[in-house]
Motif scaffolding. Structure first.
Motif, short mmCIF file in Angstrom:
data_model
loop_
_atom_site.label_atom_id
_atom_site.label_comp_id
_atom_site.label_asym_id
_atom_site.label_seq_id
_atom_site.Cartn_x
_atom_site.Cartn_y
_atom_site.Cartn_z
N MET A 50 51.12 49.29 48.47
CA MET A 50 49.85 49.36 49.20
C MET A 50 50.14 49.37 50.70
O MET A 50 51.01 48.64 51.18
N ILE A 51 49.41 50.22 51.43
CA ILE A 51 49.50 50.28 52.89
C ILE A 51 48.19 49.78 53.47
O ILE A 51 47.10 50.16 53.01
N GLY A 52 48.28 48.94 54.48
CA GLY A 52 47.08 48.33 55.06
C GLY A 52 46.58 49.05 56.30
O GLY A 52 47.38 49.50 57.14
N SER A 102 46.67 59.74 53.64
CA SER A 102 46.60 59.63 52.18
C SER A 102 47.42 60.71 51.49
O SER A 102 47.96 60.50 50.40
N ASP A 103 47.54 61.89 52.14
CA ASP A 103 48.38 62.95 51.58
C ASP A 103 49.83 62.48 51.46
O ASP A 103 50.51 62.73 50.46
N TYR A 151 51.84 55.41 46.88
CA TYR A 151 51.19 54.29 47.57
C TYR A 151 49.67 54.45 47.57
O TYR A 151 49.15 55.57 47.58
N ASP A 152 48.98 53.33 47.58
CA ASP A 152 47.54 53.29 47.75
C ASP A 152 47.22 52.69 49.11
O ASP A 152 48.11 52.17 49.80
N LEU A 211 52.59 59.71 60.63
CA LEU A 211 52.71 58.26 60.74
C LEU A 211 52.94 57.62 59.38
O LEU A 211 53.78 56.71 59.23
N ALA A 212 52.20 58.07 58.37
CA ALA A 212 52.36 57.50 57.03
C ALA A 212 53.77 57.74 56.50
O ALA A 212 54.40 56.84 55.93
#
Length: 345
Positions: A60-62, A86-87, A94-95, A306-307
């Motif tokens: 999970m990413i916050g 999200s892509d 990850y969610d 960034l993700a």
């Protein structure tokens, strides 16, 4: 299709396939791409809960979102940023978790996320000129990356930013080259780092060309359509109105344009306008020919970048901080034109 069947299809071990999908650095790029293409072909989506149990991660990413009514990350641009992020998250299983908090409670939220292991990392958005969240996150040891930079922070941290100072310096120089000397800046909140850098670029361009700095032509507030409209209307009614305007966002620029038209003037002929364009999916700057001359940089692409880098930081604890500068493109549209003898003074 499950992990075992996908592994058999590829002729690889389940461990290699899992590590390739999760961005582990020991898997070479050719294998990683091969696994990703096969996963897409067979519509394989890893079970994040199962992966979490196997790896000890939350998967999970916050994203911590302040509830303040005056905060530049709480605007429609955030939707496109999250779309891009999200892509990248989905590629690695990850969610996302969103925490909506008051500005004064934000530090406690980061402490709780770390203590409860609710997330594996966070993206910090809307950095201030001197942002206390960065040293806090360094102290907590929670993986993070900043969307932007904080001028007042000297300790190392990972960031991805647009070169805001250079973008607005180039935009101002472009207007000066067209003969404009009364150039206004309708900026964002200047305790935000991006807005401070944009003003610095604007001021530097004027100084280098020997044009006096007029504080009456510099306006700063939350980037809304109403703000752009009201500030432009007020300046156009003054004794020495601007002949060109720099707007900090497309949303603000729409208000600028409305005020110009209400004054009986034509944008691009009587008043030139340059804006910053985040290349939003729902608010395009024209089609074949841009409506606004703009400094363009896709916020959706920034979210994806960034993700991806945050997942690198999660997979490689203790690595050197990531620092990446994105350059905005100056796109010429219909909103700018040469200063005439009547409007150049």
């Amino acid at each position: 299709m499950n992990l075992k069947k996908l592994s058999q299809e590829l002729g690889l071990s389940q461990t290699t396939v899992s590590r390739a999908l999760n961005g582990y650095p020991e898997v070479n790029e050719a294998t990683r791409q091969r696994v990703r293409l096969a996963a897409e072909k067979f519509n394989y989506r890893p079970n994040s809960r199962a992966k979490g149990l196997a790896t000890g991660r939350a998967m999970m990413i916050g994203h911590v979102i302040p509830t303040s009514t005056q905060h530049e990350m709480v605007n429609p641009v955030f939707g496109d940023f999250v779309g891009g992020a999200s892509d990248a998250y989905s590629q690695f299983g990850y969610d996302m978790m969103f925490a909506r908090v008051g500005d004064l409670d934000e530090a406690n939220v980061y402490r709780e996320l770390k203590a409860k292991r609710s997330v594996d990392g966070v993206i910090l958005q809307g950095p201030l000129v001197d942002d206390a969240r960065i040293p806090l996150l360094n102290k907590l040891g929670l993986p993070y990356i900043v969307h932007g930079r904080s001028t007042g922070i000297s300790e190392p941290y990972s960031w991805v930013d647009v070169n805001n100072k250079r973008s607005f310096q180039r935009a101002t120089e472009f207007l000066i080259d067209l003969g404009h000397t009364r150039i206004a800046l309708v900026n964002g909140l200047e305790h935000m780092d991006f807005a401070r850098r944009r003003r610095e670029g604007y001021v530097q361009a004027l100084k280098q060309r020997g044009i006096p700095i007029d504080s009456a032509l510099m306006r700063s507030a939350e980037m809304t359509e109403v703000f752009g409209h009201h500030q432009t209307r007020d300046m156009l009614q003054g004794d020495h109105p601007p002949t060109a305007i720099l707007a900090a966002s497309m949303i603000t620029a729409i208000g600028v344009r409305r005020a110009i038209e209400e004054a009986g003037l034509k944008m691009g002929r009587d008043i030139s306008v340059i804006t910053h364009d985040d290349d939003l999916s729902y608010l395009k700057n024209g089609q074949d020919v841009p409506i606004f001359t703009a400094t363009r940089s896709s916020v959706r692409k920034a979210g994806e970048i960034l993700a991806g880098h945050l997942i690198e930081l999660i997979n490689e604890p203790g690595r050197t901080p990531i620092e990446k500068m994105l350059e905005a493109e100056l796109v010429v549209g219909r909103s700018t034109g040469p200063a005439t003898q009547g409007n150049a003074t």
